[in-house]
Design a protein around this motif. Structure first.
Motif, mmCIF file in Angstrom:
data_model
loop_
_atom_site.group_PDB
_atom_site.id
_atom_site.type_symbol
_atom_site.label_atom_id
_atom_site.label_comp_id
_atom_site.label_asym_id
_atom_site.label_seq_id
_atom_site.Cartn_x
_atom_site.Cartn_y
_atom_site.Cartn_z
ATOM 1 N N GLU A 63 -6.461 23.836 11.221
ATOM 2 C CA GLU A 63 -5.666 22.861 11.969
ATOM 3 C C GLU A 63 -6.416 21.536 12.102
ATOM 4 O OE1 GLU A 63 -3.042 22.629 16.038
ATOM 5 O OE2 GLU A 63 -4.938 23.724 16.132
ATOM 6 N N GLU A 64 -7.701 21.612 12.372
ATOM 7 C CA GLU A 64 -8.498 20.389 12.505
ATOM 8 C C GLU A 64 -8.521 19.605 11.198
ATOM 9 O OE1 GLU A 64 -12.913 18.789 13.785
ATOM 10 O OE2 GLU A 64 -12.447 20.918 14.003
ATOM 11 N N ARG A 65 -8.709 20.283 10.067
ATOM 12 C CA ARG A 65 -8.704 19.605 8.762
ATOM 13 C C ARG A 65 -7.360 18.942 8.491
ATOM 14 N NH1 ARG A 65 -11.392 24.234 7.441
ATOM 15 N NH2 ARG A 65 -9.544 25.174 6.527
ATOM 16 N N GLN A 66 -6.272 19.637 8.829
ATOM 17 C CA GLN A 66 -4.942 19.073 8.594
ATOM 18 C C GLN A 66 -4.713 17.805 9.409
ATOM 19 O OE1 GLN A 66 -2.479 22.485 9.500
ATOM 20 N NE2 GLN A 66 -2.061 22.837 7.330
ATOM 21 N N VAL A 67 -5.115 17.824 10.679
ATOM 22 C CA VAL A 67 -4.915 16.655 11.539
ATOM 23 C C VAL A 67 -5.773 15.494 11.054
ATOM 24 C CG1 VAL A 67 -5.206 15.729 13.883
ATOM 25 C CG2 VAL A 67 -4.204 17.997 13.551
ATOM 26 N N ARG A 68 -7.017 15.761 10.719
ATOM 27 C CA ARG A 68 -7.902 14.698 10.234
ATOM 28 C C ARG A 68 -7.404 14.138 8.889
ATOM 29 N NH1 ARG A 68 -12.325 14.058 13.348
ATOM 30 N NH2 ARG A 68 -12.899 15.800 14.695
ATOM 31 N N LYS A 69 -6.912 15.011 8.015
ATOM 32 C CA LYS A 69 -6.377 14.562 6.731
ATOM 33 C C LYS A 69 -5.145 13.693 6.948
ATOM 34 C CE LYS A 69 -4.755 16.319 2.293
ATOM 35 N NZ LYS A 69 -4.502 17.507 1.481
ATOM 36 N N LEU A 70 -4.273 14.107 7.863
ATOM 37 C CA LEU A 70 -3.069 13.333 8.156
ATOM 38 C C LEU A 70 -3.431 11.966 8.737
ATOM 39 C CD1 LEU A 70 0.003 13.165 8.316
ATOM 40 C CD2 LEU A 70 -0.127 14.335 10.513
ATOM 41 N N ALA A 71 -4.424 11.919 9.617
ATOM 42 C CA ALA A 71 -4.836 10.651 10.226
ATOM 43 C C ALA A 71 -5.334 9.657 9.172
ATOM 44 C CB ALA A 71 -5.918 10.890 11.275
ATOM 45 N N GLY A 72 -5.941 10.154 8.116
ATOM 46 C CA GLY A 72 -6.470 9.270 7.081
ATOM 47 C C GLY A 72 -5.563 9.103 5.874
ATOM 48 N N SER A 73 -4.386 9.699 5.925
ATOM 49 C CA SER A 73 -3.470 9.670 4.789
ATOM 50 C C SER A 73 -2.921 8.270 4.531
ATOM 51 C CB SER A 73 -2.307 10.621 5.060
ATOM 52 O OG SER A 73 -1.326 10.508 4.068
ATOM 53 N N ARG A 74 -2.637 7.984 3.283
ATOM 54 C CA ARG A 74 -2.025 6.696 2.920
ATOM 55 C C ARG A 74 -0.520 6.819 2.732
ATOM 56 N NH1 ARG A 74 -5.542 2.916 -0.678
ATOM 57 N NH2 ARG A 74 -7.540 3.141 0.367
ATOM 58 N N HIS A 75 -0.029 8.034 2.521
ATOM 59 C CA HIS A 75 1.374 8.212 2.162
ATOM 60 C C HIS A 75 2.204 8.950 3.213
ATOM 61 C CE1 HIS A 75 0.457 6.564 -1.717
ATOM 62 N NE2 HIS A 75 -0.545 7.417 -1.848
ATOM 63 N N ALA A 76 1.601 9.350 4.302
ATOM 64 C CA ALA A 76 2.344 10.045 5.360
ATOM 65 C C ALA A 76 3.160 9.029 6.163
ATOM 66 C CB ALA A 76 1.374 10.763 6.282
ATOM 67 N N PRO A 77 4.203 9.492 6.838
ATOM 68 C CA PRO A 77 4.968 8.585 7.705
ATOM 69 C C PRO A 77 4.054 7.949 8.762
ATOM 70 C CG PRO A 77 6.153 10.643 7.409
ATOM 71 C CD PRO A 77 4.789 10.837 6.804
ATOM 72 N N ALA A 78 4.285 6.690 9.043
ATOM 73 C CA ALA A 78 3.408 5.920 9.940
ATOM 74 C C ALA A 78 3.278 6.548 11.325
ATOM 75 C CB ALA A 78 3.910 4.485 10.057
ATOM 76 N N ASP A 79 4.377 7.048 11.896
ATOM 77 C CA ASP A 79 4.290 7.615 13.238
ATOM 78 C C ASP A 79 3.472 8.904 13.238
ATOM 79 O OD1 ASP A 79 6.440 8.759 11.809
ATOM 80 O OD2 ASP A 79 7.439 9.388 13.654
#
Length: 69
Positions: A15-31
């Motif tokens: 879960e921690e890796r997923q949240v950190r990956k999402l926070a640094g993502s370039r293509h995920a939805p902004a919100d």
């Protein structure tokens, strides 16, 4: 004295890796990225006011992240 509010810690490493990956993502939805970044900042021990300052947003935007604020 105000309460120190903080996001709950990740339940496991995945879960921690997923949240950190999402926070640094370039293509995920902004919100999604924004809220993931708030969680990561909270895990780092920052207060809600410090998070608002770091993310340059209005305090009311950060408030729903903490349900009892």
């Amino acid at each position: 004295m105000p309460k120190h509010l903080q996001a709950r810690m990740a339940q496991d490493g995945r879960e921690e890796r997923q949240v950190r990956k999402l926070a640094g993502s370039r293509h995920a939805p902004a919100d999604w990225k924004f809220h993931a970044h708030m969680v990561v900042e909270s895990w780092a021990g920052k207060t809600p006011q410090e998070i608002v300052t770091t993310l340059s947003c209005h305090p009311q935007k950060e408030r729903p992240f903490y349900p009892h604020a």
